[in-house]
Design an enzyme around this catalytic site. Structure first.
Site, mmCIF file in Angstrom:
data_model
loop_
_atom_site.group_PDB
_atom_site.id
_atom_site.type_symbol
_atom_site.label_atom_id
_atom_site.label_comp_id
_atom_site.label_asym_id
_atom_site.label_seq_id
_atom_site.Cartn_x
_atom_site.Cartn_y
_atom_site.Cartn_z
ATOM 1 N N HIS A 55 7.831 -114.756 -21.860
ATOM 2 C CA HIS A 55 8.240 -113.382 -21.583
ATOM 3 C C HIS A 55 8.810 -113.305 -20.169
ATOM 4 O O HIS A 55 8.334 -113.959 -19.254
ATOM 5 C CB HIS A 55 7.039 -112.434 -21.689
ATOM 6 C CG HIS A 55 6.566 -112.218 -23.080
ATOM 7 N ND1 HIS A 55 6.548 -110.974 -23.671
ATOM 8 C CD2 HIS A 55 6.109 -113.081 -24.018
ATOM 9 C CE1 HIS A 55 6.088 -111.082 -24.902
ATOM 10 N NE2 HIS A 55 5.810 -112.345 -25.133
ATOM 11 N N ASP A 98 11.605 -103.278 -18.924
ATOM 12 C CA ASP A 98 10.406 -104.049 -19.268
ATOM 13 C C ASP A 98 9.693 -104.444 -17.984
ATOM 14 O O ASP A 98 10.327 -104.555 -16.918
ATOM 15 C CB ASP A 98 10.786 -105.295 -20.079
ATOM 16 C CG ASP A 98 9.549 -106.039 -20.578
ATOM 17 O OD1 ASP A 98 8.698 -105.399 -21.232
ATOM 18 O OD2 ASP A 98 9.422 -107.247 -20.315
ATOM 19 N N GLU A 106 6.355 -107.071 -16.392
ATOM 20 C CA GLU A 106 5.294 -108.060 -16.571
ATOM 21 C C GLU A 106 4.193 -107.723 -15.580
ATOM 22 O O GLU A 106 4.458 -107.163 -14.506
ATOM 23 C CB GLU A 106 5.808 -109.484 -16.352
ATOM 24 C CG GLU A 106 6.933 -109.910 -17.277
ATOM 25 C CD GLU A 106 6.565 -109.917 -18.751
ATOM 26 O OE1 GLU A 106 5.355 -109.973 -19.053
ATOM 27 O OE2 GLU A 106 7.473 -109.857 -19.589
ATOM 28 N N GLU A 130 -4.672 -115.731 -18.615
ATOM 29 C CA GLU A 130 -4.106 -115.342 -19.916
ATOM 30 C C GLU A 130 -2.704 -114.783 -19.763
ATOM 31 O O GLU A 130 -1.811 -115.066 -20.556
ATOM 32 C CB GLU A 130 -5.006 -114.301 -20.597
ATOM 33 C CG GLU A 130 -5.646 -114.809 -21.864
ATOM 34 C CD GLU A 130 -6.507 -113.722 -22.533
ATOM 35 O OE1 GLU A 130 -6.361 -112.523 -22.217
ATOM 36 O OE2 GLU A 130 -7.327 -114.095 -23.376
ATOM 37 N N ASP A 173 13.799 -109.896 -21.433
ATOM 38 C CA ASP A 173 13.301 -109.053 -22.524
ATOM 39 C C ASP A 173 14.047 -107.718 -22.585
ATOM 40 O O ASP A 173 14.262 -107.173 -23.669
ATOM 41 C CB ASP A 173 11.797 -108.809 -22.373
ATOM 42 C CG ASP A 173 10.978 -110.034 -22.771
ATOM 43 O OD1 ASP A 173 11.589 -111.055 -23.144
ATOM 44 O OD2 ASP A 173 9.742 -109.971 -22.706
#
Length: 248
Positions: free
Chosen positions: A152, A7, A9, A52, A157
């Site tokens: 997250h 995963d 980010e 965001e 994750d």
């Protein structure tokens, strides 16, 4: 088979807009079992993280200020994933970012040159059509505890996705038995699930029927046979045929 559950980010949604990877998390599985080997790295981006995005993963520009750039960690990362099957939720997103970062740093290899990829989102959509299939929804559906996941995070994750992947691909199935036929509006029905647990997950005792219990069962089948006019199929299946008796 060696698999890497991965995963990332990022600073934002689209790498074509100049967004960067800021965290990579990987856990290794061999033979569908976690080995304990992981790769985890925060990365300093070339731009600020969108507000965001920070609200999703909580990784701030200040936190990333002293982290290495992607070009400083990419070789170690590529060495970790090379030759493995990558397991990624919404793989197009993460692979797209990784490939873009490699291209920016003059690396000719792309993810599909060194790895195969399984997209668990595509697997989940095929298995659970019309339902929510994000990571949180799949955790609820398969009874995976993700209560510690407030934001997250790439490594966390990946660890959760490893559990989800094992359930999606044979560790567990769900049968919806909600006769109401209704929906809560988001297609994520959880009521009435029957789940099958992998046989090797627990050391379950196998208790064979005793001779007395088998005799009682046979007597019950014969009673059913009499009441059904000789149509008890279970009795026919449980008794050896004359031809078999003759052979043996």
């Amino acid at each position: 088979m060696r698999q890497i559950v991965l995963d990332t980010e990022t600073t934002g949604i689209d790498p074509k807009d100049g967004h960067n990877i800021i965290e990579i998390g990987c856990v290794e599985m061999v033979g569908r079992k976690l080995t304990g080997a992981t790769y985890h790295q925060y990365v300093k981006p070339d731009r600020e993280v969108d507000a965001e995005a920070i609200s999703v993963h909580g990784i701030t520009n200040e936190f990333l200020a002293d982290k290495p750039k992607f070009r400083e960690v990419m070789q170690e990362f590529l060495d970790f994933i090379r030759g493995a099957e990558l397991v990624i939720h919404n793989a197009a997103f993460d692979v797209g970012f990784i490939d873009t970062e490699l291209a920016r740093n003059g690396i000719k290899e792309r993810v599909h040159d060194i790895c195969t990829v399984v997209d668990t989102l595509a697997v989940a959509r095929k298995k659970h059509p019309g339902q929510k299939n994000n990571l949180d929804a799949l955790c609820r559906r398969y009874g995976i505890d993700n209560s510690h996941r407030e934001l997250h995070g790439a490594l966390l994750d990946s660890e959760i996705l490893a559990d989800v992947y094992l359930m999606l691909t044979g560790g567990q199935t769900a049968l919806m038995l909600d006769s109401r036929g209704g929906s809560d509006g988001d297609g994520d029905q959880e009521a009435g699930e029957i789940r099958r647990i992998a046989a090797d997950r627990y050391n379950l005792a196998v208790l064979p029927a005793s001779d007395e219990e088998l005799a009682e069962h046979q007597a019950f089948l014969k009673m059913l046979d009499r009441k059904s006019g000789g149509e008890c199929v279970w009795l026919k299946q449980s008794e050896p045929q004359d031809e078999e008796l003759a052979v043996h």
